[in-house]
Write an enzyme that holds these catalytic residues in place. Structure first.
Site, PDB file in Angstrom:
ATOM      1  N   GLY A  46      -2.232   7.601  -3.428  1.00  0.00           N
ATOM      2  CA  GLY A  46      -3.051   6.795  -2.520  1.00  0.00           C
ATOM      3  C   GLY A  46      -3.612   7.534  -1.315  1.00  0.00           C
ATOM      4  O   GLY A  46      -4.687   7.215  -0.819  1.00  0.00           O
ATOM      5  N   ASP A 106       4.417   0.384   4.797  1.00  0.00           N
ATOM      6  CA  ASP A 106       4.790  -0.996   4.546  1.00  0.00           C
ATOM      7  C   ASP A 106       6.229  -1.180   5.043  1.00  0.00           C
ATOM      8  O   ASP A 106       6.444  -1.332   6.238  1.00  0.00           O
ATOM      9  CB  ASP A 106       4.620  -1.221   3.036  1.00  0.00           C
ATOM     10  CG  ASP A 106       4.755  -2.663   2.609  1.00  0.00           C
ATOM     11  OD1 ASP A 106       3.990  -3.489   3.109  1.00  0.00           O
ATOM     12  OD2 ASP A 106       5.618  -2.959   1.766  1.00  0.00           O
ATOM     13  N   LYS A 134       1.144  -1.699   8.234  1.00  0.00           N
ATOM     14  CA  LYS A 134       1.508  -3.120   8.074  1.00  0.00           C
ATOM     15  C   LYS A 134       2.774  -3.350   8.876  1.00  0.00           C
ATOM     16  O   LYS A 134       3.873  -3.432   8.335  1.00  0.00           O
ATOM     17  CB  LYS A 134       1.822  -3.389   6.594  1.00  0.00           C
ATOM     18  CG  LYS A 134       0.749  -4.062   5.810  1.00  0.00           C
ATOM     19  CD  LYS A 134       1.322  -4.490   4.472  1.00  0.00           C
ATOM     20  CE  LYS A 134       0.268  -4.529   3.423  1.00  0.00           C
ATOM     21  NZ  LYS A 134       0.825  -4.864   2.097  1.00  0.00           N
ATOM     22  N   ASP A 162      -4.068   0.874  -4.655  1.00  0.00           N
ATOM     23  CA  ASP A 162      -4.303   0.342  -5.997  1.00  0.00           C
ATOM     24  C   ASP A 162      -3.714  -1.041  -6.205  1.00  0.00           C
ATOM     25  O   ASP A 162      -2.812  -1.475  -5.488  1.00  0.00           O
ATOM     26  CB  ASP A 162      -3.684   1.279  -7.031  1.00  0.00           C
ATOM     27  CG  ASP A 162      -2.165   1.307  -6.941  1.00  0.00           C
ATOM     28  OD1 ASP A 162      -1.646   1.648  -5.858  1.00  0.00           O
ATOM     29  OD2 ASP A 162      -1.504   0.940  -7.928  1.00  0.00           O
TER      30      ASP A 162
HETATM   31  P1  IMP Z   1       6.790   1.556   1.888  1.00  0.00           P
HETATM   32  O1  IMP Z   1       7.739   2.575   1.358  1.00  0.00           O
HETATM   33  O2  IMP Z   1       7.318   0.154   1.697  1.00  0.00           O
HETATM   34  O3  IMP Z   1       6.345   1.807   3.296  1.00  0.00           O
HETATM   35  O4  IMP Z   1       5.570   1.559   0.918  1.00  0.00           O
HETATM   36  C1  IMP Z   1       4.505   2.343   1.030  1.00  0.00           C
HETATM   37  C2  IMP Z   1       3.790   2.409  -0.299  1.00  0.00           C
HETATM   38  O5  IMP Z   1       3.669   1.120  -0.920  1.00  0.00           O
HETATM   39  C3  IMP Z   1       2.394   2.897  -0.067  1.00  0.00           C
HETATM   40  O6  IMP Z   1       2.329   4.296  -0.172  1.00  0.00           O
HETATM   41  C4  IMP Z   1       1.606   2.188  -1.139  1.00  0.00           C
HETATM   42  O7  IMP Z   1       1.585   2.974  -2.311  1.00  0.00           O
HETATM   43  C5  IMP Z   1       2.362   0.926  -1.423  1.00  0.00           C
HETATM   44  N1  IMP Z   1       1.756  -0.251  -0.745  1.00  0.00           N
HETATM   45  C6  IMP Z   1       2.230  -0.912   0.316  1.00  0.00           C
HETATM   46  N2  IMP Z   1       1.445  -1.932   0.675  1.00  0.00           N
HETATM   47  C7  IMP Z   1       0.409  -1.917  -0.205  1.00  0.00           C
HETATM   48  C8  IMP Z   1      -0.780  -2.739  -0.347  1.00  0.00           C
HETATM   49  O8  IMP Z   1      -1.039  -3.700   0.390  1.00  0.00           O
HETATM   50  N3  IMP Z   1      -1.615  -2.391  -1.364  1.00  0.00           N
HETATM   51  C9  IMP Z   1      -1.375  -1.347  -2.211  1.00  0.00           C
HETATM   52  N4  IMP Z   1      -0.285  -0.558  -2.105  1.00  0.00           N
HETATM   53  C10 IMP Z   1       0.602  -0.842  -1.107  1.00  0.00           C
HETATM   54 MG    MG Z   2       1.188   5.516  -1.517  1.00  0.00          MG
END
Ligand code: IMP
Ligand code: MG
Length: 184
Positions: A46, A106, A134, A162
């Site tokens: 991404g 996220d 987020k 994606d």
């Molecule tokens: P984290 O480890 O929960 O911070 O997740 C981060 C990863 O989740 C990012 O690198 C994205 O690949 C995916 N992700 C989180 N939110 C979204 C979204 O709204 N759309 C698409 N992919 C997301």
């Molecule tokens: Mg990612």
């Protein structure tokens, strides 16, 4: 595959707004790292779209490398604190000034895991640059040094992000209308 217009709720960040902000980040990063040996580390897949636009706005010499982390137990529609390295860097980061470039934070678990790993390799500095934050979804605190936009707790797609691997190519950030997306 559906046309994205069938489940587009709204465009959250337009191409123009995004490019303007990326240009600002590029100036900021260029100023902060002037005279340093900057290495951008991009998390596949991404982050690539953001990375290539950001690189073109950074006016100082720098290098780039890539790593990938499995989405197992990580991401918007999953929970848990596991992140597994599926592709490692080719670059020795010992003594380098490393800036991690990621599309979205996220829960924070992905960044946390990557920072933990990279720190064991003794970079001179290690900072984080994310396009989207987020913030309401954070489950573990992560330092963010450069942030494109803070966004609400909505599932977004486009510009690297994606929906089940599709729609990364769109040049803007869009919000998914879950009820109009097949398979939901
Ligand atoms: P984290 O480890 O929960 O911070 O997740 C981060 C990863 O989740 C990012 O690198 C994205 O690949 C995916 N992700 C989180 N939110 C979204 C979204 O709204 N759309 C698409 N992919 C997301
Ligand atoms: Mg990612």
């Amino acid at each position: 595959m559906q046309d994205y217009r069938e489940f587009l709720a709204e465009i959250l960040v337009s191409t123009e707004t995004m490019q303007k902000r990326i240009a600002e980040l590029g100036v900021e990063i260029s100023n902060d790292y002037r005279g340093k040996d900057l290495l951008l580390v991009c998390i596949l897949r991404g982050g690539v779209f953001f990375l290539t636009d950001l690189m073109r706005q950074i006016s100082i010499p720098h290098t780039v490398d890539f790593m990938a982390v499995s989405s197992y137990g990580v991401g918007a529609r999953k929970s848990g604190a596991q992140a597994r390295l599926t592709l490692d860097l080719n670059t020795d980061i010992n003594g380098r000034d490393v800036l991690l470039v990621e599309d979205i934070v996220d829960s924070g678990y992905t960044i946390e895991a990557v920072l933990e790993l990279l720190n064991t390799r003794h970079p001179n500095s290690l900072r984080v640059c994310v396009l989207l934050d987020k913030v309401e979804r954070r489950e573990t605190p992560v330092p963010i040094d450069y942030r494109g936009f803070t966004i609400p707790d909505k599932f977004v797609f486009g510009y690297g992000l994606d929906i089940d691997e599709y729609y990364r190519n769109l040049p803007f950030i869009a919000v998914l209308d879950q009820s109009r997306y097949l398979g939901e």
